[in-house]
Motif scaffolding. Structure first.
Motif, PDB file in Angstrom:
ATOM      1  N   GLY A   8       0.796  -1.225   0.000  1.00  0.00           N
ATOM      2  CA  GLY A   8       0.000   0.000   0.000  1.00  0.00           C
ATOM      3  C   GLY A   8       0.827   1.274   0.000  1.00  0.00           C
ATOM      4  O   GLY A   8       1.985   1.289  -0.412  1.00  0.00           O
ATOM      5  N   LEU A   9       0.199   2.355   0.455  1.00  0.00           N
ATOM      6  CA  LEU A   9       0.831   3.671   0.434  1.00  0.00           C
ATOM      7  C   LEU A   9       2.092   3.727   1.273  1.00  0.00           C
ATOM      8  O   LEU A   9       3.053   4.416   0.925  1.00  0.00           O
ATOM      9  N   VAL A  37      11.740  -3.957  -4.231  1.00  0.00           N
ATOM     10  CA  VAL A  37      10.566  -3.476  -4.970  1.00  0.00           C
ATOM     11  C   VAL A  37      10.155  -4.534  -5.991  1.00  0.00           C
ATOM     12  O   VAL A  37       8.972  -4.878  -6.112  1.00  0.00           O
ATOM     13  N   GLY A  38      11.122  -5.067  -6.721  1.00  0.00           N
ATOM     14  CA  GLY A  38      10.821  -6.110  -7.700  1.00  0.00           C
ATOM     15  C   GLY A  38      10.264  -7.366  -7.052  1.00  0.00           C
ATOM     16  O   GLY A  38       9.298  -7.965  -7.549  1.00  0.00           O
ATOM     17  N   TYR A  39      10.853  -7.757  -5.939  1.00  0.00           N
ATOM     18  CA  TYR A  39      10.391  -8.948  -5.236  1.00  0.00           C
ATOM     19  C   TYR A  39       8.955  -8.779  -4.758  1.00  0.00           C
ATOM     20  O   TYR A  39       8.098  -9.636  -4.987  1.00  0.00           O
ATOM     21  N   TYR A  40       8.675  -7.663  -4.082  1.00  0.00           N
ATOM     22  CA  TYR A  40       7.327  -7.448  -3.572  1.00  0.00           C
ATOM     23  C   TYR A  40       6.326  -7.175  -4.691  1.00  0.00           C
ATOM     24  O   TYR A  40       5.134  -7.440  -4.529  1.00  0.00           O
ATOM     25  N   ALA A  41       6.802  -6.694  -5.820  1.00  0.00           N
ATOM     26  CA  ALA A  41       5.925  -6.566  -6.991  1.00  0.00           C
ATOM     27  C   ALA A  41       5.522  -7.948  -7.492  1.00  0.00           C
ATOM     28  O   ALA A  41       4.375  -8.164  -7.898  1.00  0.00           O
ATOM     29  N   SER A  42       6.453  -8.900  -7.440  1.00  0.00           N
ATOM     30  CA  SER A  42       6.133 -10.258  -7.883  1.00  0.00           C
ATOM     31  C   SER A  42       5.082 -10.916  -6.991  1.00  0.00           C
ATOM     32  O   SER A  42       4.368 -11.811  -7.425  1.00  0.00           O
ATOM     33  N   GLY A  44       2.659  -9.106  -5.642  1.00  0.00           N
ATOM     34  CA  GLY A  44       1.456  -8.296  -5.768  1.00  0.00           C
ATOM     35  C   GLY A  44       1.291  -7.257  -4.670  1.00  0.00           C
ATOM     36  O   GLY A  44       0.230  -6.664  -4.543  1.00  0.00           O
ATOM     37  N   PHE A  45       2.322  -7.022  -3.870  1.00  0.00           N
ATOM     38  CA  PHE A  45       2.232  -6.053  -2.776  1.00  0.00           C
ATOM     39  C   PHE A  45       2.436  -4.623  -3.253  1.00  0.00           C
ATOM     40  O   PHE A  45       2.012  -3.687  -2.590  1.00  0.00           O
ATOM     41  N   ILE A  46       3.112  -4.460  -4.364  1.00  0.00           N
ATOM     42  CA  ILE A  46       3.479  -3.124  -4.835  1.00  0.00           C
ATOM     43  C   ILE A  46       3.479  -3.154  -6.364  1.00  0.00           C
ATOM     44  O   ILE A  46       3.798  -4.182  -6.971  1.00  0.00           O
ATOM     45  N   LEU A  50       5.169   1.908 -10.506  1.00  0.00           N
ATOM     46  CA  LEU A  50       5.048   2.988  -9.529  1.00  0.00           C
ATOM     47  C   LEU A  50       6.192   2.932  -8.512  1.00  0.00           C
ATOM     48  O   LEU A  50       6.769   3.963  -8.142  1.00  0.00           O
ATOM     49  N   GLY A  51       6.542   1.733  -8.062  1.00  0.00           N
ATOM     50  CA  GLY A  51       7.671   1.573  -7.140  1.00  0.00           C
ATOM     51  C   GLY A  51       8.969   2.051  -7.771  1.00  0.00           C
ATOM     52  O   GLY A  51       9.775   2.731  -7.130  1.00  0.00           O
TER      53      GLY A  51
END
Length: 193
Positions: A8-9, A37-42, A44-46, A50-51
């Motif tokens: 989230g924000l 950022v890439g890991y948490y994007a994988s 679905g958290f971020i 945008l990250g």
């Protein structure tokens, strides 16, 4: 547990803040933040785009702080307080010579060298590099570097999950050790003055 910090924000604000600190030459490596950022994007958290953009803008803001510090306060200030950021007379001289020889190409190129990424902003400010040129090459350099790091974190998410699992398990111990190391680092730098 650590994953929810990036959700989230708050996650976006954290990425931005950490990258500002990285941009002002503090020991916050983009080589750790942006792959996360890439890991948490994988997971679905971020959102990865945008990250990436917020991380890159954070680095740009930090670089502008260093640029304007050098621009307005000059060499005497940097020689006196630069050691807090790993900037001594020899390193500043080397960066200044490199900058005077290569200018904007130096600012762009140094964005890919860990340990020197943020420091090149100081000679750019000392030399009074045009701010538009500085912003353009700095943003592009950070964007390319950060994109590579986010991609690595995304592509190697399974390997990151092992590391993140260990960090989650020992998060409080790691946080205490990190705070102690940062305090020792700052005290040592202040004593060397």
């Amino acid at each position: 547990m650590l994953g929810y910090v990036f959700k989230g924000l708050y996650g976006y604000a954290l990425v931005f803040a950490l990258m500002v600190l990285e941009g002002v030459s503090l020991p916050v490596p983009s080589e750790v933040v942006m792959p996360l950022v890439g890991y948490y994007a994988s997971l679905g958290f971020i959102d990865p785009v945008l990250g990436l953009l917020l991380g890159t803008l954070g680095s740009l803001v930090g670089s502008l702080i260093d640029y304007y510090t050098a621009y307005y306060l000059g060499t005497p200030f940097l020689l006196r307080y630069g050691r807090l950021f790993g900037l001594d007379k020899n390193r500043l001289g080397s960066l200044s010579r490199w900058f005077s020889k290569y200018g904007a190409a130096a600012v762009f190129g140094f964005r890919f060298l860990p340990g020197f990424r943020a420091l090149i902003s100081f000679p750019a400010g000392l030399a009074g590099m045009r701010i538009v040129g500085f912003v353009v090459v700095t943003f592009l350099g950070h964007l390319i570097w950060d994109s590579i790091l986010v991609y690595i974190g995304y592509a190697f998410a399974t390997q990151w999950s092992i590391i993140i699992g260990l960090v989650d398990r020992y998060l409080y111990i790691i946080a205490v050790i990190a705070v102690i190391v940062i305090v020792i680092y700052i005290v040592m730098k202040l004593r060397m003055r």
